[in-house]
Design an enzyme around this catalytic site. Structure first.
Site, PDB file in Angstrom:
ATOM      1  N   ASP A 188     -37.368  -9.305 -12.855  1.00  0.00           N
ATOM      2  CA  ASP A 188     -36.343  -9.269 -11.808  1.00  0.00           C
ATOM      3  C   ASP A 188     -35.619  -7.925 -11.818  1.00  0.00           C
ATOM      4  OD1 ASP A 188     -36.447 -11.750 -10.461  1.00  0.00           O
ATOM      5  OD2 ASP A 188     -35.377 -12.748 -12.080  1.00  0.00           O
ATOM      6  N   LEU A 189     -35.157  -7.513 -12.984  1.00  0.00           N
ATOM      7  CA  LEU A 189     -34.336  -6.313 -13.083  1.00  0.00           C
ATOM      8  C   LEU A 189     -35.154  -5.055 -12.805  1.00  0.00           C
ATOM      9  CD1 LEU A 189     -32.139  -7.263 -16.167  1.00  0.00           C
ATOM     10  CD2 LEU A 189     -31.618  -7.542 -13.738  1.00  0.00           C
TER      11      LEU A 189
END
Length: 414
Positions: A188-189
């Protein structure tokens, strides 16, 4: 059992109230994403000065608002971790009136962030081809599990799924145990960071050429690129690496060691560091051994070297070794728990972890960690309450009057 609010770790954080960075001042972003990857991209842009309007479903908002406990002031801390610096507009984008409002906002903005698969984008008229006529200079950004094209384009995806596809889980953990997820939503990051970086590159090109851009970020590809230092050696050698608790580095000595009390990390990455290590610990003869002259020779003897270093380090506490090795400029460090990271004096001093005043009390922040002209972001704008800027945005962006706003609210469009 939850900690009483007057004893929370955030109370010990240094306060910040400095103006936000202004590198992206004047850039308007519509953030239609939820969960983590897209919101993180929007937060990075907000940290650098963009005006970010988060468009959320009426009543429920971003899925991450429900992710808890833990909650702070009734808000999900997961949500708060990737949504500071934004304004929140509630809007039913599936309704004809909501679509009309959204199109008017798109015509005024610079960037649209989406985390919808291609099929859903087309269904809602949010794909780049549908929005481009409204705003030829628009930067249209899609963040999805597998990208907008290909056989897997319509499959749903979360961080866990992307980590599994990328091989990072297969290579994380001890050999005798099963695959392990990374201890943070890494896919995600990384995808969110990629999206923000891509937006800034597209803004630069638009400044030169005056045209917009369609950006397609795949969580699986972002996470797989993260594996390039493992993937490239396999492609060029055919040797499949196996998880080994971080002890299979191309660097001969690069791993965790036990001491008399707490574990520590040690990286002897070149010949000079190898020599400084043995001189610091009082065994210069080991540094002079021609059998260990280079990294390749040390890798061949790794098992024996690790055993020798392990026996040495177990003789004294970690603090002793870190003090000694830091003075000798040998890369070594503690393995900090999350609570120790939160209390790290250097991170407080740099302003990386801080707190600001929110509408219901203090809010912790994990900062940008990037300096521009010796400044890092210090935004005092907390993560928004659901819909807290709806009326303000409709008035200032679209010049809606009170009667129009009341009618939209009555019809549950906002």
């Amino acid at each position: 059992m939850s900690t009483p609010e007057n004893n929370l770790p955030l109370n010990g954080l240094p306060p910040r109230s400095a103006p936000a960075l202004d590198l992206l001042a004047g850039v308007k972003v519509l953030d239609l994403t939820s969960s983590v990857a897209g919101p993180y991209a929007g937060q990075l842009l907000a940290d650098m000065g963009a005006t970010v309007v988060k468009i959320e479903k009426p009543n429920t908002g971003d899925d991450a608002r429900a992710w808890g406990p833990p909650f702070l002031h009734g808000e999900s801390l997961w949500f708060m971790s990737v949504n500071r610096g934004k304004q929140s507009l509630t809007l039913d984008i599936a309704s004809p009136q909501g679509q009309d409002i959204l199109k008017k906002l798109v015509a005024q903005c610079d960037v649209v962030l989406l985390n919808l698969v291609s099929r859903v984008q087309r269904k809602l008229g949010l794909d780049a081809a549908s929005l481009r006529p409204l705003n030829p200079r628009l930067i249209h950004v899609s963040i999805s599990g597998f990208g907008l094209q290909g056989s897997r384009a319509d499959l749903p995806c979360y961080d866990l799924i992307a980590e599994g596809y990328s091989s990072v889980m297969d290579l994380t953990g001890e050999a005798e145990n099963g695959p392990q997820k990374v201890g943070t939503p890494a896919a995600d990051l990384l995808a969110g960071s990629d999206a923000a970086m891509a937006v800034m590159a597209a803004l630069l090109r638009r400044e030169r050429e005056g045209r917009g851009c369609d950006i397609d970020v795949s969580m699986v590809e972002s996470m797989s690129r993260f594996m390039a230092p493992k993937l490239m050696p396999y492609l060029g050698s055919g040797e499949t690496p196996r998880r080994a608790g971080g002890r299979d580095s191309v660097i001969a000595i690069y791993q965790v060691f036990e001491t008399a009390d707490d574990p520590m990390t040690l990286g002897l990455g070149n010949d000079a560091i190898w020599k400084r290590f043995w001189e610091a610990v009082g065994r210069p003869e080991n540094a002079a051994d021609p059998a260990h002259a280079g990294n390749a020779q040390r890798r061949a003897k790794r098992e024996d070297i690790v055993k020798t270093i392990g026996e040495l380090l177990r003789a004294k506490p970690r603090a002793h070794w870190l003090d000694l090795l830091n003075r000798a400029r040998v890369p070594a460090g503690p393995i900090q728990r999350l609570d120790e990271v939160a209390q790290d004096p250097a991170l407080h001093e740099s302003g990386f972890i801080y707190r600001t005043q929110g509408p219901d009390g203090d809010i912790p922040h994990v900062g940008l960690g990037i300096r521009f002209d010796n400044r890092t972001e210090g935004t005092g704008i907390p993560p928004p309450k659901l819909g807290s800027h709806t009326e303000q945005i409709l008035r200032t962006w679209l010049e809606c009057d009170a009667a129009q706003i009341d009618q939209l609210r009555t019809q549950q469009i906002i």
